[in-house]
Scaffold this motif. Structure first.
Motif, PDB file in Angstrom:
ATOM      1  N   LEU A   1      -8.648   6.229 -13.537  1.00  0.00           N
ATOM      2  CA  LEU A   1      -7.434   6.490 -14.230  1.00  0.00           C
ATOM      3  C   LEU A   1      -6.830   5.446 -15.288  1.00  0.00           C
ATOM      4  N   GLY A   2      -7.220   4.461 -14.843  1.00  0.00           N
ATOM      5  CA  GLY A   2      -6.578   3.445 -15.956  1.00  0.00           C
ATOM      6  C   GLY A   2      -7.117   2.115 -15.693  1.00  0.00           C
ATOM      7  N   ARG A   3      -6.413   1.071 -16.387  1.00  0.00           N
ATOM      8  CA  ARG A   3      -6.946  -0.556 -16.041  1.00  0.00           C
ATOM      9  C   ARG A   3      -5.643  -1.256 -16.159  1.00  0.00           C
ATOM     10  N   SER A   4      -5.622  -2.509 -15.452  1.00  0.00           N
ATOM     11  CA  SER A   4      -4.570  -3.572 -15.136  1.00  0.00           C
ATOM     12  C   SER A   4      -5.386  -4.830 -15.586  1.00  0.00           C
ATOM     13  N   GLU A   5      -4.299  -5.682 -16.354  1.00  0.00           N
ATOM     14  CA  GLU A   5      -4.717  -7.060 -16.607  1.00  0.00           C
ATOM     15  C   GLU A   5      -4.593  -8.038 -15.196  1.00  0.00           C
ATOM     16  N   LEU A   6      -3.856  -7.606 -14.321  1.00  0.00           N
ATOM     17  CA  LEU A   6      -3.404  -8.287 -13.236  1.00  0.00           C
ATOM     18  C   LEU A   6      -4.791  -8.730 -12.442  1.00  0.00           C
ATOM     19  N   ARG A   7      -4.795  -9.985 -11.924  1.00  0.00           N
ATOM     20  CA  ARG A   7      -6.113 -10.372 -11.295  1.00  0.00           C
ATOM     21  C   ARG A   7      -5.539 -10.412  -9.815  1.00  0.00           C
ATOM     22  N   LEU A   8      -6.553  -9.496  -9.127  1.00  0.00           N
ATOM     23  CA  LEU A   8      -6.265  -9.157  -7.880  1.00  0.00           C
ATOM     24  C   LEU A   8      -7.011 -10.105  -6.766  1.00  0.00           C
ATOM     25  N   TRP A   9      -8.175 -10.677  -7.493  1.00  0.00           N
ATOM     26  CA  TRP A   9      -8.787 -11.782  -6.658  1.00  0.00           C
ATOM     27  C   TRP A   9      -8.962 -13.114  -7.438  1.00  0.00           C
ATOM     28  N   ASP A  10      -8.630 -14.125  -6.864  1.00  0.00           N
ATOM     29  CA  ASP A  10      -9.027 -15.475  -7.794  1.00  0.00           C
ATOM     30  C   ASP A  10      -9.208 -16.589  -6.854  1.00  0.00           C
ATOM     31  N   VAL A  11     -10.334 -17.141  -6.933  1.00  0.00           N
ATOM     32  CA  VAL A  11     -10.619 -17.983  -5.983  1.00  0.00           C
ATOM     33  C   VAL A  11     -10.141 -19.381  -5.963  1.00  0.00           C
ATOM     34  N   THR A  12      -9.175 -19.673  -7.156  1.00  0.00           N
ATOM     35  CA  THR A  12      -8.387 -20.810  -7.269  1.00  0.00           C
ATOM     36  C   THR A  12      -6.959 -20.480  -6.736  1.00  0.00           C
ATOM     37  N   ARG A  13      -6.787 -19.349  -6.115  1.00  0.00           N
ATOM     38  CA  ARG A  13      -5.269 -19.035  -5.615  1.00  0.00           C
ATOM     39  C   ARG A  13      -5.522 -19.069  -3.852  1.00  0.00           C
ATOM     40  N   ASP A  14      -4.375 -19.464  -3.394  1.00  0.00           N
ATOM     41  CA  ASP A  14      -4.365 -19.452  -2.189  1.00  0.00           C
ATOM     42  C   ASP A  14      -3.263 -18.692  -1.416  1.00  0.00           C
ATOM     43  N   PRO A  15      -3.595 -17.602  -0.864  1.00  0.00           N
ATOM     44  CA  PRO A  15      -4.968 -16.787  -0.731  1.00  0.00           C
ATOM     45  C   PRO A  15      -5.424 -16.373  -1.770  1.00  0.00           C
ATOM     46  N   PRO A  16      -6.990 -16.181  -1.978  1.00  0.00           N
ATOM     47  CA  PRO A  16      -7.478 -15.788  -3.155  1.00  0.00           C
ATOM     48  C   PRO A  16      -7.153 -14.356  -3.464  1.00  0.00           C
ATOM     49  N   SER A  17      -6.683 -13.411  -2.221  1.00  0.00           N
ATOM     50  CA  SER A  17      -6.455 -11.907  -2.725  1.00  0.00           C
ATOM     51  C   SER A  17      -5.007 -11.846  -2.692  1.00  0.00           C
ATOM     52  N   LEU A  18      -4.801 -11.006  -3.886  1.00  0.00           N
ATOM     53  CA  LEU A  18      -3.203 -10.653  -4.124  1.00  0.00           C
ATOM     54  C   LEU A  18      -2.733  -9.706  -3.175  1.00  0.00           C
ATOM     55  N   LEU A  19      -3.411  -8.942  -2.516  1.00  0.00           N
ATOM     56  CA  LEU A  19      -2.998  -7.971  -1.511  1.00  0.00           C
ATOM     57  C   LEU A  19      -3.645  -8.344  -0.075  1.00  0.00           C
ATOM     58  N   ARG A  20      -2.930  -8.051   0.761  1.00  0.00           N
ATOM     59  CA  ARG A  20      -3.453  -7.921   2.292  1.00  0.00           C
ATOM     60  C   ARG A  20      -3.019  -6.728   2.884  1.00  0.00           C
ATOM     61  N   PRO A  21      -3.576  -6.461   3.986  1.00  0.00           N
ATOM     62  CA  PRO A  21      -3.149  -5.345   5.051  1.00  0.00           C
ATOM     63  C   PRO A  21      -1.576  -5.312   5.226  1.00  0.00           C
ATOM     64  N   GLY A  22      -1.085  -4.297   4.754  1.00  0.00           N
ATOM     65  CA  GLY A  22       0.391  -4.278   5.092  1.00  0.00           C
ATOM     66  C   GLY A  22       1.238  -4.289   3.717  1.00  0.00           C
ATOM     67  N   THR A  23       0.699  -4.789   2.716  1.00  0.00           N
ATOM     68  CA  THR A  23       1.292  -5.092   1.486  1.00  0.00           C
ATOM     69  C   THR A  23       1.677  -3.669   0.994  1.00  0.00           C
ATOM     70  N   ARG A  24       2.904  -3.623   0.308  1.00  0.00           N
ATOM     71  CA  ARG A  24       3.490  -2.675  -0.528  1.00  0.00           C
ATOM     72  C   ARG A  24       2.864  -2.745  -1.824  1.00  0.00           C
ATOM     73  N   VAL A  25       2.682  -1.575  -2.688  1.00  0.00           N
ATOM     74  CA  VAL A  25       2.244  -1.822  -4.070  1.00  0.00           C
ATOM     75  C   VAL A  25       3.038  -0.518  -4.699  1.00  0.00           C
ATOM     76  N   ARG A  26       3.156  -0.859  -6.061  1.00  0.00           N
ATOM     77  CA  ARG A  26       3.731   0.078  -7.046  1.00  0.00           C
ATOM     78  C   ARG A  26       2.755  -0.018  -8.104  1.00  0.00           C
ATOM     79  N   PHE A  27       2.391   1.005  -9.066  1.00  0.00           N
ATOM     80  CA  PHE A  27       1.887   1.242 -10.259  1.00  0.00           C
ATOM     81  C   PHE A  27       2.796   1.497 -11.283  1.00  0.00           C
TER      82      PHE A  27
END
Length: 202
Positions: A170-196
């Motif tokens: 449907l589209g694209r986002s510049e937001l980085r969802l996975w970044d190995v230099t971040r702790d934790p690397p994943s921006l999302l985790r089970p239970g996280t609420r999300v809005r587009f």
């Protein structure tokens, strides 16, 4: 509750909310002998140290205090989206909606990460408007760009890295969802609420 090999337990939570609450309880107060916790849509897999007493751990699990809200009313993660996806017109045709209405319905919904899978940081998001439930493409793409915002069946998702995929884009986002230099690397985790959040034209 089932044994999964010699050093794992599979807890059948029964529903998504309970799986998230159990995952949150184990994350906040780790049990001795539990090496990792892998939540699914209605299950939670506990990976154990080989020396752990599996029966003792299994006996403790039903006595865990589960939080009422797995994310403790945390603010939703907002994902900015430019709605110019390659499949937007096709989704409009399949659903009988206009492009604008597809975008409106997709961005108006409130999503929750059911579980992570397929690739690191790839969250399966529940909450997609039923009017937008469309099947995967008959022929998957060999390469979907990172940041692609997509839907398939009852789920929405954002591809965290370039990979093959058959979801409708449907589209694209510049937001980085996975970044190995971040702790934790994943921006999302089970239970996280999300809005587009729309940032570009439909």
């Amino acid at each position: 509750m089932l044994r999964a090999g010699d050093a794992a337990l599979l807890v059948e939570a029964g529903d998504l909310a309970t799986a998230h609450r159990l995952n949150a309880a184990l994350r906040d107060e780790p049990l001795p002998g539990v090496v990792d916790v892998v939540p699914g849509e209605q299950t939670v897999l506990l990976i154990l140290d080989p020396s752990a007493d599996v029966d003792a751990l299994a006996a403790r699990l039903p006595r865990l205090r589960l939080p009422e809200n797995a994310e403790r009313d945390a603010e939703p993660v907002e994902i900015p989206v430019i709605y110019d996806g390659a499949d937007l017109d096709e989704v409009a045709d399949l659903t009988g909606l206009s492009r604008d209405e597809v975008v409106r319905r997709h961005s108006a919904a409130s999503y929750t990460v059911a579980y992570l899978g397929f690739s690191p940081g790839f969250g399966y998001l529940t909450g997609l408007d039923p009017a937008l439930h469309v099947a995967r493409r008959e022929s998957p793409r060999t390469s979907v760009p990172a940041g692609s915002v997509a839907i398939a069946g009852p789920y929405a998702a954002v591809y965290p890295s370039r990979s093959p995929g058959g979801w409708r884009l449907l589209g694209r986002s510049e937001l980085r969802l996975w970044d190995v230099t971040r702790d934790p690397p994943s921006l999302l985790r089970p239970g996280t609420r999300v809005r587009f959040v729309p940032e570009g034209p439909a």
